[in-house]
Write an enzyme that holds these catalytic residues in place. Structure first.
Site, PDB file in Angstrom:
ATOM      1  N   TYR A 247       0.939  -1.111   0.079  1.00  9.25           N
ATOM      2  CA  TYR A 247       0.145  -0.080   0.370  1.00  9.25           C
ATOM      3  C   TYR A 247       1.379   1.344  -0.023  1.00  9.25           C
ATOM      4  CZ  TYR A 247      -3.262  -3.605   1.327  1.00  9.25           C
ATOM      5  OH  TYR A 247      -4.573  -4.435   1.735  1.00  9.25           O
ATOM      6  N   HIS A 254      -6.363  -0.282  -0.800  1.00  4.75           N
ATOM      7  CA  HIS A 254      -6.403  -1.404  -2.407  1.00  4.75           C
ATOM      8  C   HIS A 254      -5.167  -0.561  -2.753  1.00  4.75           C
ATOM      9  CE1 HIS A 254      -6.239  -3.321  -6.258  1.00  4.75           C
ATOM     10  NE2 HIS A 254      -5.470  -2.031  -7.286  1.00  4.75           N
ATOM     11  N   LYS A 285      -3.884  -5.864  -9.474  1.00  6.56           N
ATOM     12  CA  LYS A 285      -2.313  -4.542  -8.622  1.00  6.56           C
ATOM     13  C   LYS A 285      -1.722  -5.275  -9.891  1.00  6.56           C
ATOM     14  CE  LYS A 285      -3.980  -6.568  -4.599  1.00  6.56           C
ATOM     15  NZ  LYS A 285      -4.701  -6.113  -4.250  1.00  6.56           N
TER      16      LYS A 285
END
Length: 306
Positions: A247, A254, A285
């Site tokens: 993060y 997210h 991601k």
């Protein structure tokens, strides 16, 4: 156009106004004196397949490839990129130009590394594009970019006391570790992972913490430490097939990156790279690999569709 193959320098010389028809018009080969052009064997094979060369020393495509092309994977990648409209310089390596940019008037944007699905690839070298020729005859492309993770997570406000209970490291004063997101919530406080405890100990946030760094993987700790020092929050990436999910801001739930350290030579099998990229893409991601030396470098890898 007359085409002859030189066994010594492994190049094909094409005469009869070849420069105008091949190099000037379409960027094939290297221009020579007298309007001739020197082609690599891969370029010549492609031109034979397209009917732009009649033969080479009497050989058509099949016979010439059998005689002169050592790496059919390179030919497949070259063919695929040419068919997509790119100019490709093939000397000792494949160098890619932007679509529509002629080699005479532009600089290559980077090199294309060709691999088969059973190969390893090194991320320690500068790669613009990785092209993997698989066993079905398809080509998959991966883009590589150096990234600099950067976040706004705070450090703990003071040192904490770690208690060892049942093989776990427990911090009962959980409020100190909640803003920077250390540990997992437990009834009595927060349970720290081995790498979290080792980092906090190395950073002086754990009282009498020297014993907590034993047995922790050095490369994994080095990556975790660097990520924390950059202000990011690394958490376990186990559920996503990586070492850490990362993060960058306290306002975001997210994690944008999935980060894993590489082995000391910076290489991994291309099938593992493909698996990591697909898993990361499936959860919105980016797959990032960490090169650990005196410093830590991060290489983001994503599927590319030229």
């Amino acid at each position: 156009m007359e085409a002859t193959y030189d066994e010594d320098d492994r190049r094909v010389r094409v005469t009869d106004d070849a420069r105008q028809q091949l190099y000037d018009a379409s960027g094939y080969g290297e221009p020579l004196d007298g309007n001739a052009v020197s082609l690599s064997t891969v370029e010549a094979a492609y031109l034979l397949s397209e009917g732009k060369l009649g033969d080479v020393d009497g050989d058509g495509y099949t016979d010439f490839v059998r005689r002169a092309v050592d790496d059919f994977a390179v030919l497949r990648v070259y063919t695929d990129l040419r068919d997509r409209g790119y100019y490709i310089d093939h000397g000792e390596e494949l160098r890619l130009y932007r679509r529509g940019e002629h080699p005479a008037n532009a600089s290559a944007v980077g090199r294309v590394v060709v691999a088969r699905e059973g190969d390893d690839v090194s991320l320690s070298t500068r790669i613009h594009l990785l092209a993997v020729a698989d066993d079905d005859g398809d080509v998959t492309y991966f883009d590589f970019a150096r990234v600099e993770p950067d976040g706004d997570f705070p450090e703990p406000s003071r040192t904490v006391r770690v208690e060892e209970r049942g093989g776990e490291s427990l911090v009962t004063d959980a409020s100190v570790l909640e803003p920077p997101r250390y540990g997992a919530s437990a009834e009595e406080g927060r349970v720290l992972s081995d790498v979290e405890t080792a980092y906090l100990a190395d950073s002086g946030f754990v009282d009498d913490g020297s014993r907590y760094t034993d047995g922790v993987d050095d490369r994994r700790l080095a990556v975790y430490t660097d990520l924390r020092d950059r202000g990011t929050c690394p958490r376990t990436g186990f559920k996503f097939g990586s070492d850490f999910r990362v993060y960058e801001t306290t306002d975001d739930d997210h994690a944008g990156f999935l980060v894993s350290p590489l082995n000391p030579n910076g290489s991994l099998p291309v099938v593992e790279l493909s698996r990591a990229v697909r898993l990361a893409h499936g959860v919105r991601k980016t797959a990032v690999f960490a090169l650990v030396d005196d410093t830590v470098e991060y290489v983001a890898v994503e599927r590319e569709r030229p």
